[in-house]
Write a protein that holds these residues in place. Structure first.
Motif, PDB file in Angstrom:
ATOM      1  N   HIS A   7      33.236   6.704  17.715  1.00 33.99           N
ATOM      2  CA  HIS A   7      34.579   7.030  17.249  1.00 33.99           C
ATOM      3  C   HIS A   7      34.998   6.070  16.134  1.00 33.99           C
ATOM      4  O   HIS A   7      34.364   5.032  15.908  1.00 33.99           O
ATOM      5  CB  HIS A   7      35.586   6.998  18.404  1.00 33.99           C
ATOM      6  CG  HIS A   7      35.625   5.681  19.119  1.00 33.99           C
ATOM      7  ND1 HIS A   7      36.370   4.624  18.666  1.00 33.99           N
ATOM      8  CD2 HIS A   7      35.000   5.251  20.246  1.00 33.99           C
ATOM      9  CE1 HIS A   7      36.214   3.594  19.480  1.00 33.99           C
ATOM     10  NE2 HIS A   7      35.385   3.940  20.451  1.00 33.99           N
ATOM     11  N   ARG A   8      36.051   6.435  15.458  1.00 35.70           N
ATOM     12  CA  ARG A   8      36.576   5.637  14.363  1.00 35.70           C
ATOM     13  C   ARG A   8      37.012   4.260  14.878  1.00 35.70           C
ATOM     14  O   ARG A   8      37.511   4.130  15.995  1.00 35.70           O
ATOM     15  CB  ARG A   8      37.769   6.375  13.750  1.00 35.70           C
ATOM     16  CG  ARG A   8      38.246   5.764  12.483  1.00 35.70           C
ATOM     17  CD  ARG A   8      39.233   6.696  11.797  1.00 35.70           C
ATOM     18  NE  ARG A   8      39.722   6.052  10.601  1.00 35.70           N
ATOM     19  CZ  ARG A   8      40.989   5.914  10.305  1.00 35.70           C
ATOM     20  NH1 ARG A   8      41.901   6.416  11.101  1.00 35.70           N
ATOM     21  NH2 ARG A   8      41.347   5.296   9.215  1.00 35.70           N
ATOM     22  N   HIS A   9      36.779   3.241  14.104  1.00 39.68           N
ATOM     23  CA  HIS A   9      37.110   1.846  14.402  1.00 39.68           C
ATOM     24  C   HIS A   9      36.198   1.227  15.464  1.00 39.68           C
ATOM     25  O   HIS A   9      36.463   0.119  15.919  1.00 39.68           O
ATOM     26  CB  HIS A   9      38.579   1.668  14.825  1.00 39.68           C
ATOM     27  CG  HIS A   9      39.552   2.096  13.783  1.00 39.68           C
ATOM     28  ND1 HIS A   9      39.618   1.539  12.534  1.00 39.68           N
ATOM     29  CD2 HIS A   9      40.500   3.063  13.802  1.00 39.68           C
ATOM     30  CE1 HIS A   9      40.571   2.123  11.836  1.00 39.68           C
ATOM     31  NE2 HIS A   9      41.123   3.060  12.566  1.00 39.68           N
ATOM     32  N   ASP A  24      34.367   3.660   9.658  1.00 38.79           N
ATOM     33  CA  ASP A  24      35.589   3.986   8.930  1.00 38.79           C
ATOM     34  C   ASP A  24      35.986   5.444   9.117  1.00 38.79           C
ATOM     35  O   ASP A  24      37.165   5.768   9.191  1.00 38.79           O
ATOM     36  CB  ASP A  24      35.417   3.708   7.430  1.00 38.79           C
ATOM     37  CG  ASP A  24      35.268   2.228   7.127  1.00 38.79           C
ATOM     38  OD1 ASP A  24      35.793   1.404   7.895  1.00 38.79           O
ATOM     39  OD2 ASP A  24      34.617   1.906   6.113  1.00 38.79           O
ATOM     40  N   LYS A  25      34.974   6.311   9.154  1.00 39.27           N
ATOM     41  CA  LYS A  25      35.271   7.734   9.205  1.00 39.27           C
ATOM     42  C   LYS A  25      34.141   8.473   9.916  1.00 39.27           C
ATOM     43  O   LYS A  25      32.975   8.193   9.701  1.00 39.27           O
ATOM     44  CB  LYS A  25      35.425   8.269   7.779  1.00 39.27           C
ATOM     45  CG  LYS A  25      35.902   9.681   7.690  1.00 39.27           C
ATOM     46  CD  LYS A  25      36.117  10.075   6.231  1.00 39.27           C
ATOM     47  CE  LYS A  25      36.549  11.527   6.154  1.00 39.27           C
ATOM     48  NZ  LYS A  25      36.652  11.987   4.773  1.00 39.27           N
ATOM     49  N   VAL A  26      34.494   9.430  10.753  1.00 39.65           N
ATOM     50  CA  VAL A  26      33.538  10.325  11.408  1.00 39.65           C
ATOM     51  C   VAL A  26      33.493  11.601  10.578  1.00 39.65           C
ATOM     52  O   VAL A  26      34.525  12.223  10.334  1.00 39.65           O
ATOM     53  CB  VAL A  26      33.962  10.631  12.865  1.00 39.65           C
ATOM     54  CG1 VAL A  26      32.989  11.583  13.518  1.00 39.65           C
ATOM     55  CG2 VAL A  26      34.090   9.344  13.663  1.00 39.65           C
ATOM     56  N   ASN A  27      32.286  11.973  10.119  1.00 42.68           N
ATOM     57  CA  ASN A  27      32.132  13.120   9.225  1.00 42.68           C
ATOM     58  C   ASN A  27      31.375  14.259   9.907  1.00 42.68           C
ATOM     59  O   ASN A  27      30.149  14.281   9.894  1.00 42.68           O
ATOM     60  CB  ASN A  27      31.368  12.713   7.952  1.00 42.68           C
ATOM     61  CG  ASN A  27      32.080  11.637   7.190  1.00 42.68           C
ATOM     62  OD1 ASN A  27      33.294  11.666   7.076  1.00 42.68           O
ATOM     63  ND2 ASN A  27      31.331  10.693   6.651  1.00 42.68           N
ATOM     64  N   TYR A  42      28.365   9.192  10.149  1.00 45.07           N
ATOM     65  CA  TYR A  42      29.382   8.151  10.263  1.00 45.07           C
ATOM     66  C   TYR A  42      29.415   7.306   8.995  1.00 45.07           C
ATOM     67  O   TYR A  42      28.378   6.813   8.534  1.00 45.07           O
ATOM     68  CB  TYR A  42      29.088   7.262  11.479  1.00 45.07           C
ATOM     69  CG  TYR A  42      28.999   8.066  12.755  1.00 45.07           C
ATOM     70  CD1 TYR A  42      30.137   8.348  13.492  1.00 45.07           C
ATOM     71  CD2 TYR A  42      27.785   8.583  13.192  1.00 45.07           C
ATOM     72  CE1 TYR A  42      30.067   9.109  14.647  1.00 45.07           C
ATOM     73  CE2 TYR A  42      27.704   9.347  14.345  1.00 45.07           C
ATOM     74  CZ  TYR A  42      28.851   9.606  15.069  1.00 45.07           C
ATOM     75  OH  TYR A  42      28.777  10.362  16.206  1.00 45.07           O
ATOM     76  N   ASP A  43      30.604   7.136   8.434  1.00 43.91           N
ATOM     77  CA  ASP A  43      30.804   6.302   7.252  1.00 43.91           C
ATOM     78  C   ASP A  43      31.219   4.913   7.735  1.00 43.91           C
ATOM     79  O   ASP A  43      32.269   4.753   8.364  1.00 43.91           O
ATOM     80  CB  ASP A  43      31.884   6.914   6.367  1.00 43.91           C
ATOM     81  CG  ASP A  43      32.143   6.098   5.112  1.00 43.91           C
ATOM     82  OD1 ASP A  43      31.430   5.092   4.878  1.00 43.91           O
ATOM     83  OD2 ASP A  43      33.065   6.466   4.365  1.00 43.91           O
ATOM     84  N   CYS A  44      30.379   3.926   7.446  1.00 41.29           N
ATOM     85  CA  CYS A  44      30.651   2.553   7.873  1.00 41.29           C
ATOM     86  C   CYS A  44      31.028   1.650   6.703  1.00 41.29           C
ATOM     87  O   CYS A  44      31.053   0.429   6.833  1.00 41.29           O
ATOM     88  CB  CYS A  44      29.423   1.982   8.578  1.00 41.29           C
ATOM     89  SG  CYS A  44      28.963   2.873  10.062  1.00 41.29           S
ATOM     90  N   ASP A  49      26.331   7.536   4.444  1.00 41.39           N
ATOM     91  CA  ASP A  49      26.627   7.931   5.824  1.00 41.39           C
ATOM     92  C   ASP A  49      25.394   7.700   6.687  1.00 41.39           C
ATOM     93  O   ASP A  49      24.257   7.841   6.226  1.00 41.39           O
ATOM     94  CB  ASP A  49      27.040   9.398   5.884  1.00 41.39           C
ATOM     95  CG  ASP A  49      28.411   9.632   5.261  1.00 41.39           C
ATOM     96  OD1 ASP A  49      29.101   8.639   4.972  1.00 41.39           O
ATOM     97  OD2 ASP A  49      28.775  10.800   5.077  1.00 41.39           O
TER      98      ASP A  49
END
Length: 184
Positions: A7-9, A24-27, A42-44, A49
């Motif tokens: 999950h995010r964070h 940072d973001k779930v794509n 997942y964007d870290c 990704d």
């Protein structure tokens, strides 16, 4: 169909880069005609990704003994006997305390009369309790080794692995805790 694993964070270890990062973001990748995403990346914040297989959650990095905390043996001053009166003790003037919390709270203490009866036994019990998390980890490792190498092991080692599995199940069993609470 794919489901989001992280999950995010959430803090994760990014294996291709070899560093820790926060997602940072779930794509999710959607395809027309499907009710769920086909793939999730997942964007870290590391330039590209990553797939779930390339990430490891922070909690999965800890071993069982680390999850239990750092148990340690401390010594307390013996209030009921002076060092001269307790010369036959392994550590005159003190008794063992096993601490299971980072703040030196919790754990195991022994009554003075019990310590006086057999100090060597109490000292051995304290060392056993301190090393219990490591022994549990060892039992689980033996069980896993036997499971992965079942065809190559002799009967004695298989028997030990079964005993290790029974022991770890007994330790982790909620049913045993409920039985003890029911008796109290």
């Amino acid at each position: 169909m794919a489901k989001a694993t992280y999950h995010r964070h959430q803090r994760v270890y990014v294996e291709p880069v070899g560093t820790w990062a926060v997602i940072d973001k779930v794509n999710p990748v959607w395809v027309k005609g499907f009710d769920e995403p086909v793939r999730v990346t997942y964007d870290c914040g590391l330039g590209r990704d990553f797939a779930a297989e390339e990430l490891t959650p922070e909690s999965a990095e800890k071993t069982d003994s680390q999850q239990l905390g750092h148990w340690r043996l401390m010594r307390a001053r013996n209030k009921w006997q002076s060092p001269d009166e307790s010369r036959n003790h392994p550590f005159p003037g003190t008794y063992p305390i096993v601490v299971t919390d980072e703040n030196d709270w919790g754990g195991w203490r022994v009554p003075g009369a019990e310590y006086e009866r057999d100090p060597s036994l109490i000292e051995m019990q304290a060392r056993l309790i301190v090393n219990a998390p490591h022994l549990l980890t060892l039992a689980k490792a033996l069980k896993d080794y036997a499971r992965h190498n079942a065809g190559d092991l002799d009967d004695d080692l298989i028997s030990l692995a079964k005993r290790a599995e029974q022991l770890s199940q007994h330790i982790e069993s909620d049913a045993e805790v409920r039985k003890v609470r029911a008796v109290d």
